[in-house]
Design a protein around this motif. Structure first.
Motif, PDB file in Angstrom:
ATOM      1  N   THR A 124      39.090 -80.802 -34.125  1.00 49.72           N
ATOM      2  CA  THR A 124      39.988 -79.652 -34.028  1.00 49.72           C
ATOM      3  C   THR A 124      39.201 -78.344 -34.078  1.00 49.72           C
ATOM      4  OG1 THR A 124      41.754 -80.901 -35.119  1.00 49.72           O
ATOM      5  CG2 THR A 124      41.985 -78.510 -35.057  1.00 49.72           C
ATOM      6  N   LEU A 125      38.259 -78.251 -35.004  1.00 43.80           N
ATOM      7  CA  LEU A 125      37.476 -77.029 -35.153  1.00 43.80           C
ATOM      8  C   LEU A 125      36.601 -76.752 -33.934  1.00 43.80           C
ATOM      9  CD1 LEU A 125      36.408 -77.262 -38.908  1.00 43.80           C
ATOM     10  CD2 LEU A 125      38.034 -75.671 -37.866  1.00 43.80           C
ATOM     11  N   GLY A 161      41.976 -84.931 -32.717  1.00 46.44           N
ATOM     12  CA  GLY A 161      41.519 -83.661 -33.252  1.00 46.44           C
ATOM     13  C   GLY A 161      41.219 -82.645 -32.169  1.00 46.44           C
ATOM     14  N   CYS A 162      40.503 -83.075 -31.134  1.00 43.60           N
ATOM     15  CA  CYS A 162      40.175 -82.169 -30.035  1.00 43.60           C
ATOM     16  C   CYS A 162      41.434 -81.675 -29.329  1.00 43.60           C
ATOM     17  CB  CYS A 162      39.255 -82.870 -29.029  1.00 43.60           C
ATOM     18  SG  CYS A 162      37.568 -83.144 -29.635  1.00 43.60           S
ATOM     19  N   ASN A 192      37.316 -77.077 -30.834  1.00 37.49           N
ATOM     20  CA  ASN A 192      38.073 -76.327 -29.829  1.00 37.49           C
ATOM     21  C   ASN A 192      38.607 -75.003 -30.362  1.00 37.49           C
ATOM     22  OD1 ASN A 192      37.746 -77.857 -27.531  1.00 37.49           O
ATOM     23  ND2 ASN A 192      39.528 -79.139 -27.900  1.00 37.49           N
ATOM     24  N   ILE A 193      38.993 -74.960 -31.637  1.00 38.05           N
ATOM     25  CA  ILE A 193      39.494 -73.706 -32.200  1.00 38.05           C
ATOM     26  C   ILE A 193      38.418 -72.625 -32.149  1.00 38.05           C
ATOM     27  CG2 ILE A 193      40.188 -72.569 -34.349  1.00 38.05           C
ATOM     28  CD1 ILE A 193      41.802 -75.014 -35.048  1.00 38.05           C
ATOM     29  N   GLY A 222      43.141 -79.092 -31.356  1.00 37.63           N
ATOM     30  CA  GLY A 222      42.380 -77.852 -31.317  1.00 37.63           C
ATOM     31  C   GLY A 222      42.747 -76.959 -30.151  1.00 37.63           C
TER      32      GLY A 222
END
Length: 203
Positions: free
Chosen positions: A112-113, A41-42, A115-116, A45
């Motif tokens: 993910t979020l 996920g990261c 880093n986004i 992101g």
């Protein structure tokens, strides 16, 4: 791609940051498989920041204070949400026997979020990638895409390593509820601190 790019990338990735902290927290609380999803996920992101820097959209953050502030405070709110999510019962760091697909997907989405919603990641790529590409080269764009891909691969490898090391202590944590309680409070406080620091940061 030279040794300078690889060395600089590894040094930057190894520095403990929000993504590293998240992978370690998940590794301790859920074990290696969950930490692997956190690393995935990261890494995903990073894609928006990499694309933004390659096509030049990240320059908006240099010229538009409003755009930077909007993304920054979204990131702050998400950091505070992560702090709450870790410390609450049934949160991200709770030990769970069931490892269903949905919970793993949620772990990846949170990573993910993280880093986004970090506006400084776009600024980092905007300043970082061009240093290793000749702007006059015919395939400069392709070169930047390749460098971004290598950076993401290195990120995944390093974050997976952090998660693996943390997961080795998983069984120790499982058998000691007091240790888990202390860890939850520590990680929640750290995410809260990172959120406050992001809120006070300048471009």
């Amino acid at each position: 791609m030279g040794i300078e790019f690889l060395a600089t990338s590894i040094a930057v990735i190894l520095l403990p940051g929000i993504g590293v902290l998240y992978c370690i927290a998940i590794g301790l609380g859920r074990g290696f498989n969950a930490s692997l999803m956190a690393a995935i996920g990261c890494t995903l992101g990073i894609v928006p920041a990499a694309i933004a820097s390659i096509i030049g959209l990240a320059a908006i953050f240099h010229t538009s204070a409003l755009a930077f502030q909007v993304v920054k405070y979204l990131g702050v709110l998400y950091m505070l949400y992560m702090a709450w999510n870790i410390v609450r019962d049934g949160g991200a760091l709770d030990i769970k026997e069931e490892k269903n697909k949905d919970s793993m997907i949620r772990i990846a989405i949170r990573g993910t979020l993280i880093n986004i919603l970090n506006p400084k990641l776009s600024l980092f790529f905007l300043a970082f990638l061009p240093q290793f590409v000749d702007a006059g080269h015919e395939q400069a764009t392709q070169a930047m895409v390749m460098l971004a891909g290598v950076f993401m691969l290195l990120t995944f490898i390093v974050f997976t390593g952090y998660g693996l090391c943390a997961s080795l202590a998983h069984e120790y944590v499982v058998r000691r509820p007091r240790v888990l309680k202390w860890l939850k409070r520590s990680f929640a406080a750290t995410f809260g601190f990172l959120g406050v620091r992001l809120a006070l940061s300048e471009r």
